[in-house]
Design a protein around this motif. Structure first.
Motif, PDB file in Angstrom:
ATOM      1  N   MET A   1      -7.264  43.021 -50.322  1.00  0.00           N
ATOM      2  CA  MET A   1      -8.444  42.478 -49.741  1.00  0.00           C
ATOM      3  C   MET A   1      -8.198  41.062 -49.172  1.00  0.00           C
ATOM      4  O   MET A   1      -7.422  40.333 -49.872  1.00  0.00           O
ATOM      5  CB  MET A   1      -9.286  42.538 -50.834  1.00  0.00           C
ATOM      6  N   LEU A   2      -8.459  40.769 -48.288  1.00  0.00           N
ATOM      7  CA  LEU A   2      -8.548  39.408 -47.663  1.00  0.00           C
ATOM      8  C   LEU A   2      -9.308  38.248 -48.282  1.00  0.00           C
ATOM      9  O   LEU A   2     -10.273  38.508 -48.590  1.00  0.00           O
ATOM     10  CB  LEU A   2      -8.927  39.306 -46.257  1.00  0.00           C
ATOM     11  N   THR A   3      -8.510  37.112 -48.556  1.00  0.00           N
ATOM     12  CA  THR A   3      -9.097  36.178 -49.491  1.00  0.00           C
ATOM     13  C   THR A   3      -9.877  35.150 -48.303  1.00  0.00           C
ATOM     14  O   THR A   3      -9.767  35.342 -46.996  1.00  0.00           O
ATOM     15  CB  THR A   3      -8.208  35.328 -49.970  1.00  0.00           C
ATOM     16  N   ASN A   4     -10.974  34.310 -48.957  1.00  0.00           N
ATOM     17  CA  ASN A   4     -11.726  33.508 -48.170  1.00  0.00           C
ATOM     18  C   ASN A   4     -10.885  32.740 -47.339  1.00  0.00           C
ATOM     19  O   ASN A   4     -10.920  32.274 -46.383  1.00  0.00           O
ATOM     20  CB  ASN A   4     -12.642  32.822 -49.116  1.00  0.00           C
ATOM     21  N   GLN A   5      -9.671  32.176 -47.861  1.00  0.00           N
ATOM     22  CA  GLN A   5      -8.789  31.163 -47.224  1.00  0.00           C
ATOM     23  C   GLN A   5      -8.112  32.049 -45.908  1.00  0.00           C
ATOM     24  O   GLN A   5      -8.412  31.301 -44.866  1.00  0.00           O
ATOM     25  CB  GLN A   5      -7.701  30.813 -48.036  1.00  0.00           C
ATOM     26  N   VAL A   6      -7.983  33.082 -45.934  1.00  0.00           N
ATOM     27  CA  VAL A   6      -7.276  33.783 -44.902  1.00  0.00           C
ATOM     28  C   VAL A   6      -8.653  34.038 -43.947  1.00  0.00           C
ATOM     29  O   VAL A   6      -8.122  33.578 -42.569  1.00  0.00           O
ATOM     30  CB  VAL A   6      -6.957  35.330 -45.216  1.00  0.00           C
ATOM     31  N   LYS A   7      -9.746  34.160 -44.175  1.00  0.00           N
ATOM     32  CA  LYS A   7     -10.772  34.698 -43.418  1.00  0.00           C
ATOM     33  C   LYS A   7     -11.231  33.271 -42.714  1.00  0.00           C
ATOM     34  O   LYS A   7     -11.385  33.273 -41.516  1.00  0.00           O
ATOM     35  CB  LYS A   7     -11.745  35.169 -43.934  1.00  0.00           C
ATOM     36  N   ASN A   8     -11.230  32.301 -43.444  1.00  0.00           N
ATOM     37  CA  ASN A   8     -11.689  30.993 -43.007  1.00  0.00           C
ATOM     38  C   ASN A   8     -10.690  30.494 -41.822  1.00  0.00           C
ATOM     39  O   ASN A   8     -11.054  29.833 -41.077  1.00  0.00           O
ATOM     40  CB  ASN A   8     -12.066  29.964 -44.102  1.00  0.00           C
ATOM     41  N   GLN A   9      -9.118  30.583 -42.278  1.00  0.00           N
ATOM     42  CA  GLN A   9      -8.460  30.071 -41.267  1.00  0.00           C
ATOM     43  C   GLN A   9      -8.591  30.886 -39.893  1.00  0.00           C
ATOM     44  O   GLN A   9      -8.308  30.190 -38.755  1.00  0.00           O
ATOM     45  CB  GLN A   9      -7.027  30.163 -41.971  1.00  0.00           C
ATOM     46  N   HIS A  10      -8.690  32.187 -39.992  1.00  0.00           N
ATOM     47  CA  HIS A  10      -8.925  33.066 -39.033  1.00  0.00           C
ATOM     48  C   HIS A  10     -10.107  32.551 -38.107  1.00  0.00           C
ATOM     49  O   HIS A  10     -10.102  32.136 -37.062  1.00  0.00           O
ATOM     50  CB  HIS A  10      -9.212  34.315 -39.389  1.00  0.00           C
ATOM     51  N   LEU A  11     -11.178  32.116 -38.674  1.00  0.00           N
ATOM     52  CA  LEU A  11     -12.381  31.551 -37.954  1.00  0.00           C
ATOM     53  C   LEU A  11     -12.106  30.324 -37.581  1.00  0.00           C
ATOM     54  O   LEU A  11     -12.474  29.861 -36.305  1.00  0.00           O
ATOM     55  CB  LEU A  11     -13.531  31.617 -38.991  1.00  0.00           C
ATOM     56  N   MET A  12     -11.487  29.499 -38.023  1.00  0.00           N
ATOM     57  CA  MET A  12     -11.102  28.100 -37.810  1.00  0.00           C
ATOM     58  C   MET A  12      -9.977  28.186 -36.205  1.00  0.00           C
ATOM     59  O   MET A  12     -10.189  27.254 -35.394  1.00  0.00           O
ATOM     60  CB  MET A  12     -10.486  27.396 -38.608  1.00  0.00           C
TER      61      MET A  12
END
Length: 482
Positions: A1-12
């Motif tokens: 499962m992808l972490t918040n950090q990975v998802k947020n870096q993706h968004l940024m």
């Protein structure tokens, strides 16, 4: 499962130019939806006009009435040369000023959308006032109404000049703008006929701009006759043709697919694009709502969409400066890097803009990309000769681009402010440092063992280890992806 950090870096990386060092602690805890709301709020304010034009040019150009154009033609050769030099300096300063906004502005979403539209509405023009005006139209409307954006760009002096509007006169219509507005700006190739282009060109006759860059309608050059465009017949005016193009649902599909390729994945999911396009059309082309649909959808954060895009040169350079804030004494080096890597702001290769994707990578540009972090950190000279991308004028503009975009043989002279970056890792164990650094810097799993980075890093102190390991990771092929 992808972490918040990975998802947020993706968004940024997709909704901005990558995370800043000071944001790293926040990205571990905030949810992607909370981060999206913060990005939207930070970009909601009106953006300021980027004015870098020389006072001499302002006095010469902005104060001249149309009747005073003869005065400009009477300038001697030395005065003309000085004006050209000041125009080149103006474009150079506008480039660096906007790049600075991409790096430092909290309005990351607005600047990223403006960057997208800069490529969509590509226009080369050496007039600094025209370029400033076009950039302002794009930045002001980047997240607003595409209808307003399309009308504004279509009447901008930069676009009118670039696509030969002055040559579009009744009885002798020039089809350049009519063709490009259908093929590149709205519907896409294959969704109109040659007759549609010819008839639309008649509707745009008389559109021009005065010497101050203001839209001017030359009524005596306009064709007031009956035209038929996309099965609509009448005494159509240019504005009506633009609105007619927006009536076509194909325009929403074309724009949405292009946005999907840029912000989500070059491998297009047709069902998702169709859903997004339907909502985009129903909102009367509200760009911000379309981007919210994308960035708040669960599928945007699926693993197949993360780390799939090759960073454009501007994204690469801006992203490095956001993660490692730096003061660059030789700012001209940033212009030269753009030329070497193949993407110079305000110098698109042609009216279609930059193709993107794998076109960013060839043997010379990849080596420069991998070398760039080390060049920033030391005093090696930039001694790579850029290749020309001028396919419009047979090389006539290359000399001007070369003079405006830097010289080889000079170091970058950057001083990196490591404080916020180092602080983020102060509680990370030495053994976990490389893995943690890779987690912040890379959007894909590294294809090399952590021990390889450690073996090439300076182990003389913890601080030196973090700094050198970071630059090593930024020098990998994996860092080229976002």
């Amino acid at each position: 499962m992808l972490t918040n950090q990975v998802k947020n870096q993706h968004l940024m990386w997709r909704a901005g130019f990558g995370p800043a060092a000071a944001q790293l602690p926040q990205l571990e805890n905030i949810t992607p939806r909370e981060l999206w709301r913060a990005l939207w709020k930070a970009s909601a304010k009106d953006t300021g006009y980027l004015d870098v034009a020389d006072d001499y040019l302002k006095g010469l150009f902005m104060g001249v009435k149309e009747a005073g154009q003869q005065q400009r033609r009477d300038l001697d050769a030395e005065e003309r040369r000085m004006i050209r030099d000041k125009q080149r300096d103006g474009i150079k300063n506008l480039n660096l000023t906007w790049l600075g906004e991409m790096v430092d502005s909290p309005a990351q979403l607005r600047e990223k959308m403006a960057f997208f539209w800069h490529g969509h509405f590509a226009a080369r023009n050496i007039n600094i006032f025209y370029q400033q005006q076009l950039l302002d139209i794009i930045r002001q409307n980047a997240l607003g109404s595409f209808r307003t954006l399309l009308h504004g760009v279509s009447k901008s002096a930069a676009m009118l000049n670039f696509l030969n509007a002055a040559q579009n006169r009744k009885d002798h219509p020039n089809e350049n703008f009519a063709r490009e507005v259908m093929e590149l700006f709205t519907m896409g190739r294959g969704n109109y006929t040659e007759k549609d282009i010819k008839e639309a060109a008649r509707a745009f006759t008389g559109w021009s701009a005065n010497v101050r860059g203001e839209f001017a309608f030359r009524m005596f050059q306009h064709d007031y006759g009956t035209k038929t465009v996309l099965n609509r017949t009448g005494k159509l005016e240019g504005e009506e043709v633009l609105d007619l193009l927006l009536e076509q649902k194909q325009t929403a599909r074309y724009l949405t697919e292009k946005i999907y390729r840029f912000f989500v994945n070059e491998a297009v999911d047709k069902d998702k694009v169709e859903w997004l396009a339907g909502r985009f059309y129903a909102s009367d082309y509200h760009i911000g709502k379309l981007m919210e649909d994308i960035f708040t959808s669960d599928w945007f954060y699926e693993a197949k969409n993360i780390g799939t895009r090759i960073k454009s040169p501007i994204e690469l350079v801006a992203g490095m400066q956001r993660m490692l804030p730096m003061e660059i004494q030789n700012e001209e080096s940033l212009l030269l890097i753009q030329r070497i890597l193949g993407q110079q702001l305000f110098y698109p290769p042609n009216v279609a803009g930059w193709p993107g994707g794998k076109s960013w990578i060839d043997s010379s540009s990849l080596m420069m990309r991998l070398r760039l972090p080390q060049l920033i950190n030391d005093v090696d000279e930039l001694n790579v000769r850029p290749k020309s991308d001028d396919d419009m004028t047979g090389g006539r503009e290359e000399g001007m681009a070369r003079r405006s975009y830097g010289r080889t043989g000079r170091p970058i002279n950057a001083t990196i402010d490591w404080a916020a970056y180092l602080k983020h890792y102060e509680r990370t164990s030495r053994e976990a440092l490389v893995t943690s650094l890779q987690g912040s810097l890379l959007q894909v799993a590294p294809g090399f063992p952590a021990g390889l980075i450690a073996s090439h890093a300076d182990s003389s102190s913890r601080e030196r280890f973090i700094k050198t390991a970071t630059l090593q990771i930024m020098s990998t092929p994996e860092y080229q992806l976002c």
